[in-house]
Design a protein around this motif. Sequence first.
Motif, PDB file in Angstrom:
ATOM      1  N   THR A 106       0.839  -1.189   0.000  1.00 14.57           N
ATOM      2  CA  THR A 106       0.000   0.000   0.000  1.00 14.57           C
ATOM      3  C   THR A 106       0.876   1.241   0.000  1.00 14.57           C
ATOM      4  O   THR A 106       1.844   1.323   0.746  1.00 14.57           O
ATOM      5  N   VAL A 107       0.526   2.183  -0.851  1.00 12.46           N
ATOM      6  CA  VAL A 107       1.255   3.446  -0.883  1.00 12.46           C
ATOM      7  C   VAL A 107       0.591   4.391   0.105  1.00 12.46           C
ATOM      8  O   VAL A 107      -0.615   4.606   0.054  1.00 12.46           O
ATOM      9  N   LEU A 108       1.357   4.920   1.008  1.00 12.30           N
ATOM     10  CA  LEU A 108       0.854   5.876   1.981  1.00 12.30           C
ATOM     11  C   LEU A 108       1.300   7.261   1.556  1.00 12.30           C
ATOM     12  O   LEU A 108       2.480   7.488   1.272  1.00 12.30           O
ATOM     13  N   SER A 109       0.361   8.167   1.477  1.00 10.35           N
ATOM     14  CA  SER A 109       0.668   9.545   1.122  1.00 10.35           C
ATOM     15  C   SER A 109       0.189  10.470   2.223  1.00 10.35           C
ATOM     16  O   SER A 109      -0.782  10.176   2.916  1.00 10.35           O
ATOM     17  N   VAL A 110       0.855  11.590   2.361  1.00 12.07           N
ATOM     18  CA  VAL A 110       0.501  12.605   3.343  1.00 12.07           C
ATOM     19  C   VAL A 110       0.192  13.894   2.594  1.00 12.07           C
ATOM     20  O   VAL A 110       0.957  14.323   1.727  1.00 12.07           O
ATOM     21  N   LEU A 111      -0.943  14.487   2.929  1.00 12.83           N
ATOM     22  CA  LEU A 111      -1.332  15.784   2.375  1.00 12.83           C
ATOM     23  C   LEU A 111      -1.077  16.829   3.445  1.00 12.83           C
ATOM     24  O   LEU A 111      -1.501  16.662   4.587  1.00 12.83           O
ATOM     25  N   TYR A 112      -0.389  17.897   3.087  1.00 14.24           N
ATOM     26  CA  TYR A 112      -0.096  18.920   4.089  1.00 14.24           C
ATOM     27  C   TYR A 112       0.007  20.298   3.439  1.00 14.24           C
ATOM     28  O   TYR A 112       0.179  20.436   2.240  1.00 14.24           O
ATOM     29  N   THR A 113      -0.132  21.311   4.286  1.00 15.18           N
ATOM     30  CA  THR A 113       0.037  22.700   3.870  1.00 15.18           C
ATOM     31  C   THR A 113       1.464  23.117   4.178  1.00 15.18           C
ATOM     32  O   THR A 113       1.953  22.882   5.284  1.00 15.18           O
ATOM     33  N   ALA A 114       2.112  23.723   3.210  1.00 13.03           N
ATOM     34  CA  ALA A 114       3.477  24.214   3.410  1.00 13.03           C
ATOM     35  C   ALA A 114       3.706  25.369   2.435  1.00 13.03           C
ATOM     36  O   ALA A 114       2.848  25.673   1.612  1.00 13.03           O
ATOM     37  N   GLN A 115       4.867  25.965   2.561  1.00 11.69           N
ATOM     38  CA  GLN A 115       5.215  27.033   1.638  1.00 11.69           C
ATOM     39  C   GLN A 115       6.706  27.016   1.393  1.00 11.69           C
ATOM     40  O   GLN A 115       7.498  26.676   2.273  1.00 11.69           O
ATOM     41  N   GLU A 116       7.056  27.341   0.186  1.00 10.25           N
ATOM     42  CA  GLU A 116       8.458  27.497  -0.149  1.00 10.25           C
ATOM     43  C   GLU A 116       8.885  28.872   0.343  1.00 10.25           C
ATOM     44  O   GLU A 116       8.049  29.765   0.489  1.00 10.25           O
ATOM     45  N   SER A 117      10.144  29.045   0.606  1.00  6.45           N
ATOM     46  CA  SER A 117      10.652  30.281   1.171  1.00  6.45           C
ATOM     47  C   SER A 117      10.183  31.499   0.370  1.00  6.45           C
ATOM     48  O   SER A 117      10.382  31.574  -0.839  1.00  6.45           O
ATOM     49  N   GLY A 118       9.528  32.418   1.074  1.00  6.74           N
ATOM     50  CA  GLY A 118       9.068  33.655   0.470  1.00  6.74           C
ATOM     51  C   GLY A 118       7.857  33.515  -0.442  1.00  6.74           C
ATOM     52  O   GLY A 118       7.522  34.451  -1.154  1.00  6.74           O
ATOM     53  N   ARG A 119       7.205  32.353  -0.433  1.00  2.00           N
ATOM     54  CA  ARG A 119       6.065  32.102  -1.315  1.00  2.00           C
ATOM     55  C   ARG A 119       4.808  31.873  -0.483  1.00  2.00           C
ATOM     56  O   ARG A 119       4.872  31.527   0.681  1.00  2.00           O
ATOM     57  N   PRO A 120       3.613  32.025  -1.084  1.00  2.00           N
ATOM     58  CA  PRO A 120       2.364  31.736  -0.363  1.00  2.00           C
ATOM     59  C   PRO A 120       2.212  30.234  -0.080  1.00  2.00           C
ATOM     60  O   PRO A 120       2.808  29.391  -0.749  1.00  2.00           O
ATOM     61  N   LYS A 121       1.376  29.914   0.879  1.00  2.00           N
ATOM     62  CA  LYS A 121       1.097  28.525   1.237  1.00  2.00           C
ATOM     63  C   LYS A 121       0.353  27.830   0.102  1.00  2.00           C
ATOM     64  O   LYS A 121      -0.326  28.468  -0.701  1.00  2.00           O
ATOM     65  N   ARG A 122       0.464  26.497   0.070  1.00  2.00           N
ATOM     66  CA  ARG A 122      -0.275  25.667  -0.874  1.00  2.00           C
ATOM     67  C   ARG A 122      -0.302  24.244  -0.323  1.00  2.00           C
ATOM     68  O   ARG A 122       0.347  23.953   0.676  1.00  2.00           O
ATOM     69  N   LEU A 123      -1.053  23.376  -0.951  1.00  2.00           N
ATOM     70  CA  LEU A 123      -1.116  21.979  -0.524  1.00  2.00           C
ATOM     71  C   LEU A 123      -0.096  21.150  -1.297  1.00  2.00           C
ATOM     72  O   LEU A 123       0.081  21.325  -2.508  1.00  2.00           O
ATOM     73  N   PHE A 124       0.535  20.244  -0.565  1.00  2.00           N
ATOM     74  CA  PHE A 124       1.486  19.301  -1.151  1.00  2.00           C
ATOM     75  C   PHE A 124       1.057  17.891  -0.791  1.00  2.00           C
ATOM     76  O   PHE A 124       0.485  17.655   0.276  1.00  2.00           O
ATOM     77  N   LEU A 125       1.380  16.953  -1.662  1.00  2.00           N
ATOM     78  CA  LEU A 125       1.155  15.532  -1.419  1.00  2.00           C
ATOM     79  C   LEU A 125       2.516  14.859  -1.486  1.00  2.00           C
ATOM     80  O   LEU A 125       3.325  15.166  -2.375  1.00  2.00           O
ATOM     81  N   GLN A 126       2.777  13.948  -0.538  1.00  2.00           N
ATOM     82  CA  GLN A 126       4.070  13.289  -0.502  1.00  2.00           C
ATOM     83  C   GLN A 126       3.891  11.835  -0.108  1.00  2.00           C
ATOM     84  O   GLN A 126       3.237  11.530   0.896  1.00  2.00           O
ATOM     85  N   GLU A 127       4.438  10.929  -0.915  1.00  2.00           N
ATOM     86  CA  GLU A 127       4.439   9.525  -0.552  1.00  2.00           C
ATOM     87  C   GLU A 127       5.502   9.324   0.526  1.00  2.00           C
ATOM     88  O   GLU A 127       6.581   9.901   0.454  1.00  2.00           O
ATOM     89  N   VAL A 128       5.172   8.509   1.513  1.00  2.00           N
ATOM     90  CA  VAL A 128       6.121   8.254   2.594  1.00  2.00           C
ATOM     91  C   VAL A 128       6.502   6.777   2.571  1.00  2.00           C
ATOM     92  O   VAL A 128       5.684   5.943   2.215  1.00  2.00           O
ATOM     93  N   PRO A 129       7.736   6.456   2.875  1.00  2.00           N
ATOM     94  CA  PRO A 129       8.737   7.346   3.455  1.00  2.00           C
ATOM     95  C   PRO A 129       9.658   8.018   2.441  1.00  2.00           C
ATOM     96  O   PRO A 129      10.443   8.889   2.824  1.00  2.00           O
TER      97      PRO A 129
END
Length: 167
Positions: A4-27
Amino acid sequence: EYGTVLSVLYTAQESGRPKRLFLQEVPDGLPRPVTPEGIVTLYPSISPDGEWVAAGLEHGEGVQSAWPLAGGEPRPLPGLAAGECVVRWSSDGRHVFAYDVTQTDPPWQVVRVALDTGRREVWKEILPPDQGDIRQLVRVHVTPDGRSYAYGLRRSRRELYLVTGLR
């Protein structure tokens, strides 16, 4: 579960940029943007099929849309009003539960919105018994079957004590 592929959805921002949603497979996956800059969500409001997330402008400005987690163009969530934030999708994916996150005074209405027609109905009205120092409804959680809910409040205590003569 193996495979099973586990993914995490989270809010983050790149330096000096507005926030947005990212999806990342873990680990081992790398973060992948899901929404454009400035589009976020206050709740982990992912559709039951795992294909969509409800998201919009920060602070409840505007109307949320459904953004595909695989990437692509959003689709409207008919029946939502400006300021309303999707708390949860119904377990069958046909409705969303939402409330106006910009509203500051009780009572707060949690609405159930049919995604095929945009038909709205008040699902619950939240009116806490002790309202004297309530500033904001900060969280609403609804179970997948829509039978139970919980909420959190932000309170503001306005008492000041003056102590004199301490040694």
